[in-house]
Design a protein around this motif. Structure first.
Motif, PDB file in Angstrom:
ATOM      1  N   LEU A  89       0.878  -1.201   0.004  1.00 35.38           N
ATOM      2  CA  LEU A  89      -0.030  -0.101  -0.145  1.00 35.38           C
ATOM      3  C   LEU A  89       0.832   1.395  -0.105  1.00 35.38           C
ATOM      4  O   LEU A  89       0.633   2.173  -0.766  1.00 35.38           O
ATOM      5  CB  LEU A  89      -0.603   0.001   1.094  1.00 35.38           C
ATOM      6  N   GLU A  90       1.752   1.150   0.820  1.00 36.17           N
ATOM      7  CA  GLU A  90       2.800   2.535   0.657  1.00 36.17           C
ATOM      8  C   GLU A  90       3.450   2.539  -0.444  1.00 36.17           C
ATOM      9  O   GLU A  90       3.631   3.766  -1.268  1.00 36.17           O
ATOM     10  CB  GLU A  90       3.899   2.164   1.889  1.00 36.17           C
ATOM     11  N   ARG A  93       0.990   4.230  -2.718  1.00 34.93           N
ATOM     12  CA  ARG A  93       0.902   5.603  -2.541  1.00 34.93           C
ATOM     13  C   ARG A  93       1.979   6.278  -3.276  1.00 34.93           C
ATOM     14  O   ARG A  93       1.891   7.385  -3.886  1.00 34.93           O
ATOM     15  CB  ARG A  93       0.885   6.048  -1.012  1.00 34.93           C
ATOM     16  N   LEU A  96       1.413   6.362  -7.007  1.00 32.42           N
ATOM     17  CA  LEU A  96       0.309   7.217  -7.353  1.00 32.42           C
ATOM     18  C   LEU A  96       0.604   8.845  -7.220  1.00 32.42           C
ATOM     19  O   LEU A  96       0.251   9.488  -8.069  1.00 32.42           O
ATOM     20  CB  LEU A  96      -0.911   6.792  -6.350  1.00 32.42           C
ATOM     21  N   THR A  97       1.281   8.993  -6.307  1.00 30.71           N
ATOM     22  CA  THR A  97       1.447  10.386  -6.041  1.00 30.71           C
ATOM     23  C   THR A  97       3.072  11.063  -6.352  1.00 30.71           C
ATOM     24  O   THR A  97       3.009  12.265  -6.233  1.00 30.71           O
ATOM     25  CB  THR A  97       1.204  10.908  -4.205  1.00 30.71           C
ATOM     26  N   GLN A 122      -8.095   2.756   4.286  1.00 26.11           N
ATOM     27  CA  GLN A 122      -6.902   2.862   3.811  1.00 26.11           C
ATOM     28  C   GLN A 122      -7.004   2.994   2.363  1.00 26.11           C
ATOM     29  O   GLN A 122      -6.214   4.105   1.750  1.00 26.11           O
ATOM     30  CB  GLN A 122      -5.831   1.918   4.246  1.00 26.11           C
ATOM     31  N   VAL A 123      -7.588   2.261   1.690  1.00 24.26           N
ATOM     32  CA  VAL A 123      -7.877   2.193   0.280  1.00 24.26           C
ATOM     33  C   VAL A 123      -8.583   3.667  -0.155  1.00 24.26           C
ATOM     34  O   VAL A 123      -8.192   4.333  -1.059  1.00 24.26           O
ATOM     35  CB  VAL A 123      -8.632   1.186  -0.138  1.00 24.26           C
ATOM     36  N   GLU A 125      -8.886   6.391   1.241  1.00 26.52           N
ATOM     37  CA  GLU A 125      -7.839   7.482   1.518  1.00 26.52           C
ATOM     38  C   GLU A 125      -6.670   7.651   0.558  1.00 26.52           C
ATOM     39  O   GLU A 125      -6.594   8.640  -0.078  1.00 26.52           O
ATOM     40  CB  GLU A 125      -7.167   7.218   2.655  1.00 26.52           C
ATOM     41  N   LEU A 126      -6.348   6.377   0.027  1.00 24.54           N
ATOM     42  CA  LEU A 126      -5.467   6.511  -1.263  1.00 24.54           C
ATOM     43  C   LEU A 126      -6.210   7.045  -2.432  1.00 24.54           C
ATOM     44  O   LEU A 126      -5.575   7.777  -3.274  1.00 24.54           O
ATOM     45  CB  LEU A 126      -4.759   5.016  -1.450  1.00 24.54           C
ATOM     46  N   GLN A 129      -6.065  10.659  -2.798  1.00 27.41           N
ATOM     47  CA  GLN A 129      -4.991  11.264  -3.120  1.00 27.41           C
ATOM     48  C   GLN A 129      -4.438  11.176  -4.560  1.00 27.41           C
ATOM     49  O   GLN A 129      -3.477  11.447  -4.907  1.00 27.41           O
ATOM     50  CB  GLN A 129      -3.844  10.435  -2.109  1.00 27.41           C
ATOM     51  N   LYS A 130      -5.424  10.511  -5.283  1.00 27.88           N
ATOM     52  CA  LYS A 130      -5.082  10.419  -6.691  1.00 27.88           C
ATOM     53  C   LYS A 130      -5.007  11.983  -7.344  1.00 27.88           C
ATOM     54  O   LYS A 130      -5.734  12.648  -7.161  1.00 27.88           O
ATOM     55  CB  LYS A 130      -6.184   9.616  -7.449  1.00 27.88           C
TER      56      LYS A 130
END
Length: 176
Positions: A89-90, A93, A96-97, A122-123, A125-126, A129-130
């Motif tokens: 997941l990290e 992130r 993605l960012t 968590q998903v 939140e991600l 952040q897109k």
């Protein structure tokens, strides 16, 4: 080539084809010289055919498999499976960012949530952040209704007939 407006896509359902659809989208993007990153949750082991193809399509296509080889126990996942999913997941992130990729695919992330390796929050939140100019794809069975609600496009793979039921095992070059 950069996207003016990226969207969020979800490929879910109980049948084969979710990862394959995401890889088809990745191939189309690579053909337009877009940068693509696929983070694979719960897919250790391999190499699978897509990993070998990504080597040939570098630097445009990067696939990062995460997880242990073998299956995750849905009813009693190993703490190591949880740890590896959190690491993935990290990585997602950052992909993605980080500004490098035009298309980011989180392969089997819905399954990781369904197995209790990640929390839906968590998903979500991600997803929030897109960046505007990045396309995000989430694959895997049992997509959470809240993930479906936030997505711009949702496709469900539904089994009508499957050769696994006649004893056909996963084949190199087709399923792996």
């Amino acid at each position: 080539m950069k996207l003016k407006q990226g969207h969020i896509q979800v490929y879910t359902g109980d049948c084969k084809g979710k990862t394959t659809a995401a890889l088809g989208l990745a191939l189309r993007a690579v053909g337009r010289e877009m940068m693509v990153c696929m983070i694979q949750f719960m897919k250790g082991g391999g190499p699978y055919g897509e990993h070998l193809a990504a080597q040939r399509l570098a630097p445009y296509l990067t696939i990062i498999p995460t997880g242990r080889a073998g299956w995750v126990d849905h009813d009693n996942p190993d703490p190591e499976d949880r740890r590896l999913a959190q690491e993935a997941l990290e990585m997602a992130r950052q992909a993605l960012t980080g500004g490098k990729y035009d298309l980011v695919i989180l392969d089997e992330v819905n399954g990781a949530v369904s197995f209790g390796l990640l929390e839906t929050e968590q998903v979500l939140e991600l997803m929030g952040q897109k960046p505007t100019d990045v396309e995000l794809v989430l694959t895997g069975r049992n997509a959470d209704p809240r993930v479906i609600e936030v997505a711009d496009l949702v496709t469900e793979m539904r089994e009508i007939k499957h050769y696994y039921k006649t004893g056909v095992r996963a084949r190199i070059g087709i399923e792996k």
